[in-house]
Design a protein around this motif. Structure first.
Motif, PDB file in Angstrom:
ATOM      1  N   THR A   9       0.836  -1.200   0.000  1.00 15.28           N
ATOM      2  CA  THR A   9       0.000   0.000   0.000  1.00 15.28           C
ATOM      3  C   THR A   9       0.870   1.249   0.000  1.00 15.28           C
ATOM      4  O   THR A   9       0.601   2.222  -0.726  1.00 15.28           O
ATOM      5  CB  THR A   9      -0.949   0.011   1.208  1.00 15.28           C
ATOM      6  OG1 THR A   9      -1.861  -1.091   1.099  1.00 15.28           O
ATOM      7  CG2 THR A   9      -1.747   1.310   1.268  1.00 15.28           C
ATOM      8  N   TRP A  53      -4.511  -8.115  -6.362  1.00 16.54           N
ATOM      9  CA  TRP A  53      -5.579  -9.063  -6.691  1.00 16.54           C
ATOM     10  C   TRP A  53      -5.534 -10.250  -5.740  1.00 16.54           C
ATOM     11  O   TRP A  53      -6.583 -10.756  -5.305  1.00 16.54           O
ATOM     12  CB  TRP A  53      -5.464  -9.530  -8.139  1.00 16.54           C
ATOM     13  CG  TRP A  53      -5.791  -8.488  -9.165  1.00 16.54           C
ATOM     14  CD1 TRP A  53      -4.960  -7.975 -10.128  1.00 16.54           C
ATOM     15  CD2 TRP A  53      -7.050  -7.815  -9.356  1.00 16.54           C
ATOM     16  NE1 TRP A  53      -5.607  -7.032 -10.885  1.00 16.54           N
ATOM     17  CE2 TRP A  53      -6.902  -6.910 -10.439  1.00 16.54           C
ATOM     18  CE3 TRP A  53      -8.287  -7.888  -8.708  1.00 16.54           C
ATOM     19  CZ2 TRP A  53      -7.938  -6.107 -10.891  1.00 16.54           C
ATOM     20  CZ3 TRP A  53      -9.324  -7.075  -9.157  1.00 16.54           C
ATOM     21  CH2 TRP A  53      -9.151  -6.194 -10.238  1.00 16.54           C
ATOM     22  N   LEU A  56      -6.916  -8.989  -2.494  1.00 13.63           N
ATOM     23  CA  LEU A  56      -8.363  -8.782  -2.602  1.00 13.63           C
ATOM     24  C   LEU A  56      -9.114 -10.094  -2.434  1.00 13.63           C
ATOM     25  O   LEU A  56     -10.136 -10.168  -1.740  1.00 13.63           O
ATOM     26  CB  LEU A  56      -8.704  -8.154  -3.953  1.00 13.63           C
ATOM     27  CG  LEU A  56     -10.189  -7.841  -4.177  1.00 13.63           C
ATOM     28  CD1 LEU A  56     -10.610  -6.642  -3.336  1.00 13.63           C
ATOM     29  CD2 LEU A  56     -10.472  -7.582  -5.659  1.00 13.63           C
ATOM     30  N   ALA A  60     -11.223  -9.062   0.927  1.00 13.77           N
ATOM     31  CA  ALA A  60     -11.632  -7.950   0.067  1.00 13.77           C
ATOM     32  C   ALA A  60     -12.003  -6.699   0.854  1.00 13.77           C
ATOM     33  O   ALA A  60     -12.761  -6.765   1.823  1.00 13.77           O
ATOM     34  CB  ALA A  60     -12.811  -8.380  -0.792  1.00 13.77           C
ATOM     35  N   THR A  61     -11.434  -5.575   0.426  1.00 12.72           N
ATOM     36  CA  THR A  61     -11.847  -4.265   0.911  1.00 12.72           C
ATOM     37  C   THR A  61     -11.946  -3.333  -0.294  1.00 12.72           C
ATOM     38  O   THR A  61     -11.340  -3.591  -1.342  1.00 12.72           O
ATOM     39  CB  THR A  61     -10.842  -3.666   1.924  1.00 12.72           C
ATOM     40  OG1 THR A  61      -9.619  -3.339   1.235  1.00 12.72           O
ATOM     41  CG2 THR A  61     -10.549  -4.641   3.060  1.00 12.72           C
ATOM     42  N   GLU A  62     -12.684  -2.260  -0.147  1.00  9.93           N
ATOM     43  CA  GLU A  62     -12.819  -1.308  -1.254  1.00  9.93           C
ATOM     44  C   GLU A  62     -11.478  -0.676  -1.605  1.00  9.93           C
ATOM     45  O   GLU A  62     -11.191  -0.410  -2.777  1.00  9.93           O
ATOM     46  CB  GLU A  62     -13.835  -0.226  -0.884  1.00  9.93           C
ATOM     47  CG  GLU A  62     -15.276  -0.718  -0.859  1.00  9.93           C
ATOM     48  CD  GLU A  62     -16.267   0.406  -0.653  1.00  9.93           C
ATOM     49  OE1 GLU A  62     -15.838   1.583  -0.683  1.00  9.93           O
ATOM     50  OE2 GLU A  62     -17.464   0.111  -0.452  1.00  9.93           O
ATOM     51  N   ASN A  63     -10.641  -0.453  -0.600  1.00 10.75           N
ATOM     52  CA  ASN A  63      -9.347   0.181  -0.847  1.00 10.75           C
ATOM     53  C   ASN A  63      -8.429  -0.731  -1.652  1.00 10.75           C
ATOM     54  O   ASN A  63      -7.759  -0.289  -2.597  1.00 10.75           O
ATOM     55  CB  ASN A  63      -8.689   0.571   0.478  1.00 10.75           C
ATOM     56  CG  ASN A  63      -7.517   1.516   0.277  1.00 10.75           C
ATOM     57  OD1 ASN A  63      -7.588   2.450  -0.511  1.00 10.75           O
ATOM     58  ND2 ASN A  63      -6.431   1.265   0.992  1.00 10.75           N
ATOM     59  N   LEU A  65      -9.395  -3.125  -3.653  1.00 14.50           N
ATOM     60  CA  LEU A  65      -9.978  -3.197  -4.989  1.00 14.50           C
ATOM     61  C   LEU A  65      -9.564  -1.998  -5.829  1.00 14.50           C
ATOM     62  O   LEU A  65      -9.165  -2.149  -6.995  1.00 14.50           O
ATOM     63  CB  LEU A  65     -11.503  -3.273  -4.902  1.00 14.50           C
ATOM     64  CG  LEU A  65     -12.267  -3.206  -6.229  1.00 14.50           C
ATOM     65  CD1 LEU A  65     -11.871  -4.371  -7.140  1.00 14.50           C
ATOM     66  CD2 LEU A  65     -13.764  -3.199  -5.989  1.00 14.50           C
ATOM     67  N   LYS A  66      -9.630  -0.823  -5.248  1.00 11.23           N
ATOM     68  CA  LYS A  66      -9.249   0.389  -5.984  1.00 11.23           C
ATOM     69  C   LYS A  66      -7.789   0.337  -6.401  1.00 11.23           C
ATOM     70  O   LYS A  66      -7.438   0.667  -7.548  1.00 11.23           O
ATOM     71  CB  LYS A  66      -9.489   1.631  -5.133  1.00 11.23           C
ATOM     72  CG  LYS A  66      -9.142   2.941  -5.857  1.00 11.23           C
ATOM     73  CD  LYS A  66      -9.323   4.150  -4.971  1.00 11.23           C
ATOM     74  CE  LYS A  66      -9.115   5.449  -5.758  1.00 11.23           C
ATOM     75  NZ  LYS A  66      -7.810   5.486  -6.466  1.00 11.23           N
ATOM     76  N   ASP A  70      -6.441   0.355 -10.177  1.00 11.28           N
ATOM     77  CA  ASP A  70      -5.557   1.468 -10.566  1.00 11.28           C
ATOM     78  C   ASP A  70      -4.237   0.980 -11.140  1.00 11.28           C
ATOM     79  O   ASP A  70      -3.672   1.609 -12.050  1.00 11.28           O
ATOM     80  CB  ASP A  70      -5.280   2.370  -9.363  1.00 11.28           C
ATOM     81  CG  ASP A  70      -6.464   3.244  -8.986  1.00 11.28           C
ATOM     82  OD1 ASP A  70      -7.438   3.288  -9.749  1.00 11.28           O
ATOM     83  OD2 ASP A  70      -6.398   3.883  -7.911  1.00 11.28           O
ATOM     84  N   LEU A 102     -13.919 -10.377 -11.302  1.00 11.66           N
ATOM     85  CA  LEU A 102     -14.921  -9.337 -11.543  1.00 11.66           C
ATOM     86  C   LEU A 102     -15.711  -9.503 -12.833  1.00 11.66           C
ATOM     87  O   LEU A 102     -16.770  -8.893 -12.987  1.00 11.66           O
ATOM     88  CB  LEU A 102     -14.237  -7.959 -11.552  1.00 11.66           C
ATOM     89  CG  LEU A 102     -13.410  -7.599 -10.313  1.00 11.66           C
ATOM     90  CD1 LEU A 102     -12.751  -6.248 -10.500  1.00 11.66           C
ATOM     91  CD2 LEU A 102     -14.279  -7.608  -9.068  1.00 11.66           C
TER      92      LEU A 102
END
Length: 368
Positions: A9, A53, A56, A60-63, A65-66, A70, A102
């Motif tokens: 991150t 990936w 995730l 899984a978290t939204e962050n 995934l983003k 990206d 996805l």
């Protein structure tokens, strides 16, 4: 996996500030910055997003995934690259994994485009896809087994039998030409492009032409396992099992499971230092987990799965984990990877592919 999330991150934000023009390749643990390579110029560039990936799918978290999305989007131009076989590595670890989770139709289109690009490197005479462009001959490296998943997957999604046949023929020819009788592997086979005959067999990253480069052996195990996944052709499974048994039988001991960069480098000498290759261990362990699920014999299945778990335990011990050394400052997960050949190329480094295959292995074990 939490540690990988924290480390990568931080890296994500560093590379975002650089507009994702390049991605991490390898780095020295005592230095803060990775060696980076432009988006179109490395087989490793899909692994940065691939780690996210893996994370995730693990939790899984939204962050996450983003960040995965990206880091995947800048790789789209790779699908049109025809001057390297590595399009398979890059696209399947990024768009391939993303599509699996996805089902974005635009991701599938990238996979199909990339398969078209890779198929342009196939020779019906040699019955392989070309690895490296060279004036010397038609060069195929054992690593190229890992690119076949792109052709197999695109064929599966589009019912394009031609792509399936290309991948099958490549795996079949490799099975006969890249392996020695003891199931060790040659790194490079040079073919005559005119008649398809073998000119020579040698190494580019290993210790010697006759030796077994440990990461090449790991690619073989992993690659033939993937080939069996798509084809269910028994000889591919048998070859993956044979290559895996060779790898396991040539580790230093039952308690020392991280291979030297080449199995035949003189690492028993007290004079000659020989580095390990944690990336080879991680690639092998990941392939071994999947391979164990295809093995029928219970004893072999248990042996492969237990070995994979033991390798992960060693990779995540203080000996190899970045966290295990107070002097290490690089944002990575494991150290002691070796590019090869030693000592000309970097060694005792972190590699993005080592971290990718370690997180993939842990994910696969978690899902069992």
């Amino acid at each position: 996996m939490g540690y990988a999330n924290v480390q990568y991150t931080i890296l994500y934000y560093q590379y975002r500030d650089l507009s994702f023009q390049s991605f991490p390749f390898m780095g020295y643990p005592l230095q803060t910055d990775w060696i980076s390579l432009p988006i179109l110029h490395s087989f490793t560039n899909g692994f940065f997003s691939g780690i996210f990936w893996n994370l995730l799918e693990f939790n899984a978290t939204e962050n996450i995934l983003k960040m995965a999305i990206d880091l995947t989007l800048p790789l789209a131009p790779v699908a049109n690259v025809t001057d390297t076989h590595d399009v398979g590595f890059v696209i399947m670890s990024s768009y391939g994994h993303g599509y699996h989770l996805l089902k974005f139709p635009e991701y599938l289109q990238i996979i199909i485009t990339a398969a078209m690009s890779l198929s342009s490197r196939y020779s019906p005479t040699v019955r392989c896809t070309r690895s490296w462009d060279s004036k010397e001959g038609f060069l195929v490296i054992i690593d190229n087994m890992m690119n076949l998943g792109l052709l197999f997957e695109a064929s599966k999604q589009t019912n394009n039998q031609t792509w399936y046949n290309m991948a099958w023929q490549h795996a079949n020819r490799t099975m006969y030409e890249h392996f020695r009788p003891d199931n060790s592997t040659y790194h490079v086979v040079e073919y005559n492009e005119t008649d398809g005959s073998v000119i020579r067999k040698y190494t580019a990253q290993g210790y010697a032409d006759w030796s077994t480069w440990s990461r090449g052996q790991a690619w073989a195990v992993h690659g033939f396992t993937i080939a069996y996944r798509y084809t269910k052709y028994q000889p591919f499974l048998d070859k993956a099992i044979g290559a895996a048994n060779y790898f396991l039988s040539h580790l230093s001991s039952s308690t020392d499971l991280i291979p030297y960069w080449d199995f035949d480098a003189p690492h028993h000498s007290t004079i000659n230092y020989q580095p390990r290759d944690t990336s080879a261990a991680a690639i092998f362990a990941s392939g071994l987990v999947e391979l164990s699920q295809y093995v029928i014999v219970p004893e072999t299945k248990d042996y492969f799965l237990t070995s994979a778990k033991s390798i992960v335990d060693q990779l995540t011990s203080s000996t190899y984990l970045i966290l295990g050394n107070k002097d290490y400052v690089l944002r990575a997960v494991i150290a002691n990877g070796t590019q090869g050949p030693y000592p000309e190329k970097p060694y005792d480094v972190a590699t993005v592919f080592g971290d990718y295959y370690l997180t993939q292995t842990i994910l696969r074990l978690f899902k069992l």
